[in-house]
Design a protein around this motif. Sequence first.
Motif, mmCIF file in Angstrom:
data_model
loop_
_atom_site.group_PDB
_atom_site.id
_atom_site.type_symbol
_atom_site.label_atom_id
_atom_site.label_comp_id
_atom_site.label_asym_id
_atom_site.label_seq_id
_atom_site.Cartn_x
_atom_site.Cartn_y
_atom_site.Cartn_z
ATOM 1 N N ARG A 282 -23.357 7.559 13.536
ATOM 2 C CA ARG A 282 -23.001 8.973 13.415
ATOM 3 C C ARG A 282 -24.004 9.744 12.568
ATOM 4 N NH1 ARG A 282 -21.160 12.154 15.047
ATOM 5 N NH2 ARG A 282 -19.135 12.867 14.351
ATOM 6 N N ALA A 283 -24.404 9.206 11.417
ATOM 7 C CA ALA A 283 -25.301 9.963 10.547
ATOM 8 C C ALA A 283 -26.668 10.168 11.186
ATOM 9 C CB ALA A 283 -25.442 9.260 9.190
ATOM 10 N N ALA A 284 -27.120 9.209 11.977
ATOM 11 C CA ALA A 284 -28.398 9.383 12.673
ATOM 12 C C ALA A 284 -28.353 10.569 13.635
ATOM 13 C CB ALA A 284 -28.758 8.100 13.426
ATOM 14 N N GLN A 285 -27.172 10.891 14.142
ATOM 15 C CA GLN A 285 -27.033 12.047 15.028
ATOM 16 C C GLN A 285 -27.358 13.345 14.300
ATOM 17 O OE1 GLN A 285 -23.058 11.904 16.585
ATOM 18 N NE2 GLN A 285 -23.396 9.994 17.701
ATOM 19 N N TRP A 286 -26.996 13.419 13.028
ATOM 20 C CA TRP A 286 -27.200 14.667 12.287
ATOM 21 C C TRP A 286 -28.677 14.957 12.092
ATOM 22 C CZ3 TRP A 286 -23.585 12.342 8.057
ATOM 23 C CH2 TRP A 286 -22.316 12.108 8.622
ATOM 24 N N LEU B 20 -23.750 20.625 13.643
ATOM 25 C CA LEU B 20 -24.392 20.152 12.419
ATOM 26 C C LEU B 20 -23.650 20.638 11.179
ATOM 27 C CD1 LEU B 20 -26.752 18.576 11.214
ATOM 28 C CD2 LEU B 20 -28.151 20.647 11.422
ATOM 29 N N SER B 21 -23.011 21.799 11.270
ATOM 30 C CA SER B 21 -22.282 22.363 10.134
ATOM 31 C C SER B 21 -20.919 21.717 9.931
ATOM 32 C CB SER B 21 -22.099 23.876 10.331
ATOM 33 O OG SER B 21 -23.347 24.537 10.402
ATOM 34 N N THR B 22 -20.333 21.179 10.984
ATOM 35 C CA THR B 22 -18.948 20.704 10.901
ATOM 36 C C THR B 22 -18.797 19.189 10.990
ATOM 37 O OG1 THR B 22 -18.675 21.012 13.299
ATOM 38 C CG2 THR B 22 -18.032 22.849 11.861
ATOM 39 N N GLU B 23 -19.650 18.507 11.737
ATOM 40 C CA GLU B 23 -19.419 17.095 12.021
ATOM 41 C C GLU B 23 -19.575 16.170 10.803
ATOM 42 O OE1 GLU B 23 -18.103 15.334 14.637
ATOM 43 O OE2 GLU B 23 -17.534 17.395 15.089
ATOM 44 N N PRO B 24 -20.541 16.388 9.904
ATOM 45 C CA PRO B 24 -20.596 15.493 8.741
ATOM 46 C C PRO B 24 -19.308 15.505 7.917
ATOM 47 C CG PRO B 24 -22.675 16.645 8.986
ATOM 48 C CD PRO B 24 -21.727 17.277 9.958
ATOM 49 N N VAL B 25 -18.710 16.682 7.737
ATOM 50 C CA VAL B 25 -17.452 16.760 7.002
ATOM 51 C C VAL B 25 -16.327 16.101 7.790
ATOM 52 C CG1 VAL B 25 -15.716 18.319 6.043
ATOM 53 C CG2 VAL B 25 -18.151 18.845 5.770
ATOM 54 N N ARG B 26 -16.244 16.398 9.080
ATOM 55 C CA ARG B 26 -15.192 15.811 9.917
ATOM 56 C C ARG B 26 -15.281 14.286 9.930
ATOM 57 N NH1 ARG B 26 -13.145 18.738 14.219
ATOM 58 N NH2 ARG B 26 -15.177 19.749 14.443
ATOM 59 N N TYR B 27 -16.504 13.779 10.044
ATOM 60 C CA TYR B 27 -16.683 12.332 10.078
ATOM 61 C C TYR B 27 -16.268 11.687 8.756
ATOM 62 C CZ TYR B 27 -18.962 7.808 9.823
ATOM 63 O OH TYR B 27 -19.207 6.477 9.626
ATOM 64 N N THR B 28 -16.759 12.224 7.637
ATOM 65 C CA THR B 28 -16.465 11.599 6.348
ATOM 66 C C THR B 28 -15.018 11.785 5.928
ATOM 67 O OG1 THR B 28 -17.348 13.581 5.256
ATOM 68 C CG2 THR B 28 -18.828 11.693 5.501
ATOM 69 N N ARG B 29 -14.377 12.853 6.357
ATOM 70 C CA ARG B 29 -12.982 13.095 5.982
ATOM 71 C C ARG B 29 -12.010 12.301 6.846
ATOM 72 N NH1 ARG B 29 -12.050 19.043 5.216
ATOM 73 N NH2 ARG B 29 -12.784 18.509 3.105
#
Length: 248
Positions: free
Chosen positions: A196-200, A223-232
């Motif tokens: 997932r992080a490689a996608q960002w 890019l603005s929403t997925e890192p938070v959604r993934y980690t949460r």
Amino acid sequence: MDLPRIFTVRESSHRIHNPFSPGKLATLGEALRLAPGTRVLDLASGSGEMLCTWSRDHRVTGTGVDISTVSTEQARARAVELGVADRVRFAHGDAAGYVADEPVDLVACLGASWIGDGLAGTVELLGRSLRDGGLMLVGEPYWRREVPDEEAARACHAHRKDDFLPLPELVERFGGLGYDVVEMVLADQDSWDRYRAAQWLNLRRWLDQNPGDELAAEVREELSTEPVRYTRYQREYLGWGVFALMRR
């Protein structure tokens, strides 16, 4: 017939289009004790890493089918790079409904159960290409822990909480479909992170290079929403694994 462009942008650096690391993929091949000459059909084969590396390491043969033109070309190039183009081939096409001309020793669909409109339909579809006594590989998500509400489920790409099952219930579900679970390799949080992080980084580099593209607004939103959604949500609640099945 192709995937939307956003998929290609998101996973442009990926050779494995699911939360498996190369080590996990190698572990799965070793665990299955693949004999040289094993005939494989890989539906929704992506960039062909499973078929190519297993042909190199275990001398399997076979065919991959994928709807993405980009991934199919990458798979063909990977086969040449690894020196296995004489043993594996890749076809651009819709894997939904695809059945081998002759039964194969191993049939796989890793993380694309939409090709059979869900788990049961995908298992039925794969079974139509499998010889008696052969192996079926299914990559499927499951809940690592109880999801607190429907919002969390949707954040994990489920329409509702019961779209995915906890791991024991998923294993039991395979039995209900008439198959024994004979092996499994599960993604862990580190392999999820690498997927997932490689996608960002892919998204950000593409956005910097293509600010005026018609896809730029969608990429910026993701890019603005997925890192938070993934980690949460996804990192804590969503599991994924490949399950090896044999028909009872």
